[in-house]
Design an enzyme around this catalytic site. Structure first.
Site, short mmCIF file in Angstrom:
data_model
loop_
_atom_site.label_atom_id
_atom_site.label_comp_id
_atom_site.label_asym_id
_atom_site.label_seq_id
_atom_site.Cartn_x
_atom_site.Cartn_y
_atom_site.Cartn_z
N LYS A 1 -5.62 8.58 -19.40
CA LYS A 1 -5.78 9.17 -20.74
C LYS A 1 -4.54 8.94 -21.60
O LYS A 1 -4.22 7.84 -21.94
CB LYS A 1 -6.11 10.66 -20.58
CG LYS A 1 -7.28 10.94 -19.65
CD LYS A 1 -8.57 10.51 -20.26
CE LYS A 1 -9.74 10.33 -19.31
NZ LYS A 1 -9.62 10.48 -17.90
N TYR B 1 -11.97 20.07 -15.30
CA TYR B 1 -12.64 18.79 -15.52
C TYR B 1 -13.78 18.64 -14.50
O TYR B 1 -13.60 18.91 -13.30
CB TYR B 1 -11.60 17.66 -15.36
CG TYR B 1 -12.20 16.30 -15.23
CD1 TYR B 1 -12.98 15.76 -16.26
CD2 TYR B 1 -12.00 15.53 -14.08
CE1 TYR B 1 -13.55 14.51 -16.13
CE2 TYR B 1 -12.57 14.28 -13.95
CZ TYR B 1 -13.35 13.77 -14.98
OH TYR B 1 -13.91 12.53 -14.85
N ASP C 1 -3.08 20.44 -13.43
CA ASP C 1 -3.52 19.17 -14.02
C ASP C 1 -2.97 19.13 -15.45
O ASP C 1 -3.39 19.92 -16.30
CB ASP C 1 -5.06 19.09 -14.00
CG ASP C 1 -5.58 17.74 -14.47
OD1 ASP C 1 -4.92 17.12 -15.34
OD2 ASP C 1 -6.64 17.31 -13.98
N ARG D 1 0.85 -1.21 0.00
CA ARG D 1 0.00 0.00 0.00
C ARG D 1 0.88 1.24 0.00
O ARG D 1 0.59 2.24 -0.65
CB ARG D 1 -0.95 -0.01 1.21
CG ARG D 1 -1.63 1.34 1.43
CD ARG D 1 -2.95 1.26 2.21
NE ARG D 1 -2.93 0.40 3.37
CZ ARG D 1 -2.39 0.71 4.56
NH1 ARG D 1 -1.80 1.87 4.74
NH2 ARG D 1 -2.44 -0.14 5.56
C1 LIG Z 1 -8.28 16.61 -16.87
C2 LIG Z 1 -8.66 15.42 -16.06
N1 LIG Z 1 -8.21 15.31 -14.78
C3 LIG Z 1 -8.55 14.26 -14.01
C4 LIG Z 1 -9.37 13.26 -14.47
C5 LIG Z 1 -9.73 12.11 -13.58
O1 LIG Z 1 -9.00 10.98 -13.93
P1 LIG Z 1 -9.49 9.46 -13.73
O2 LIG Z 1 -10.64 9.24 -14.66
O3 LIG Z 1 -8.27 8.66 -14.09
O4 LIG Z 1 -9.87 9.30 -12.29
C6 LIG Z 1 -9.86 13.31 -15.79
C7 LIG Z 1 -10.73 12.25 -16.31
O5 LIG Z 1 -11.33 12.36 -17.35
C8 LIG Z 1 -9.49 14.42 -16.60
O6 LIG Z 1 -9.95 14.54 -17.85
#
Ligand SMILES: Cc1ncc(COP(=O)(O)O)c(C=O)c1O
Length: 243
Positions: A201, A104, A176, A52
């Site tokens: 992604k 997001y 991000d 973990r």
């Molecule tokens: C810009 C962005 N940040 C964070 C996330 C969250 O990631 P996850 O789906 O891997 O939890 C996403 C998901 O689409 C995203 O597009």
């Protein structure tokens, strides 16, 4: 030698010569599918105790991410949301986080449904407008949370200008970097303190893995985030880094 590596080489070898010495000299990354690691003696550790917290397979992936983002440490999480979630724990009750307005949607949901319940405050502005960002900094503001280009409106935030504001007001910058990936943008080199990713992604690339990363500059942030990581248990599975 590693400083001469091209991006493509770093994607496979990180900074070169993996830190771990694998049993039998395995050239590909072995999958250490074990929850617990034996201690060679009382008070002695191989550096790994419990998966973990850390695992050699995962650590190699984390080293590659650090090499790609230019980070001091990278933490591999189960999902992008888990990565964002552990960052929220850096902030105490009453802290204000100023965010890019079209983040997001899942991030906004987490900020509203979990962050606000914990007593954090968030506001959302067009961070491509530096004057607007300055005007919205409050005395309790602790961080700027940036997505650039923003999704869906593709607005661009100037990291260098954000860094100037962050230094003036003593703020952390979280970015991000899911959409550009370190191939196109390295926020830590442009002034951010923390980078988060949905590894699900472009980093994963094949739509077959859920993953998240937090990449940081500095020992203090790394230690705080790793403490939360092992506490909440949002670790990436030991199987996934080898894919
Ligand atoms: C810009 C962005 N940040 C964070 C996330 C969250 O990631 P996850 O789906 O891997 O939890 C996403 C998901 O689409 C995203 O597009």
């Amino acid at each position: 030698m590693a400083e001469n590596y091209q991006f493509e080489t770093r994607c496979i070898h990180g900074d070169g010569g993996f830190v771990e010495e694998h049993p039998y000299g395995a050239v590909s990354v072995p999958i250490f599918q074990t929850a617990t690691f034996a201690h060679p003696g009382i008070g002695k550790s191989t550096g790994y105790d419990y998966s973990r917290e850390s695992n050699p397979t995962r650590y190699e992936l984390e080293s590659v991410m650090s090499s790609l983002e230019g980070a001091d440490d990278s933490i591999a999480c189960a999902t992008g949301m888990a990565a964002i979630g552990i960052c929220l724990e850096l902030f105490g009750e009453g802290s204000h986080i100023l965010c890019t307005e079209d983040l997001y949607g899942g991030t906004v949901r987490m900020f509203k449904s979990i962050g606000e319940k914990r007593g954090l405050k968030f506001s959302y502005v067009d961070t491509s407008d530096i004057d607007l960002v300055r005007k919205n900094i409050r005395k309790e503001t602790k961080a700027l949370y940036i997505e650039t280009p923003s999704n869906p409106t593709m607005r661009i935030t100037d990291f260098a200008e954000m860094r100037k504001l962050a230094d003036e007001f003593g703020l952390l910058i979280l970015a991000d970097n899911t959409f550009l990936s370190p191939y196109f943008q390295k926020p830590l080199q442009l002034g951010a303190d923390i980078v988060v990713h949905s590894g699900t992604k472009f980093l994963g690339g094949h739509n077959d893995v859920l993953a998240g990363f937090v990449c940081v500059k500095g020992k203090e942030l790394s230690e705080k985030l790793r403490y939360t990581y092992k506490t909440v248990g949002c670790s990436l599975s030991d199987m996934l880094p080898s894919r």
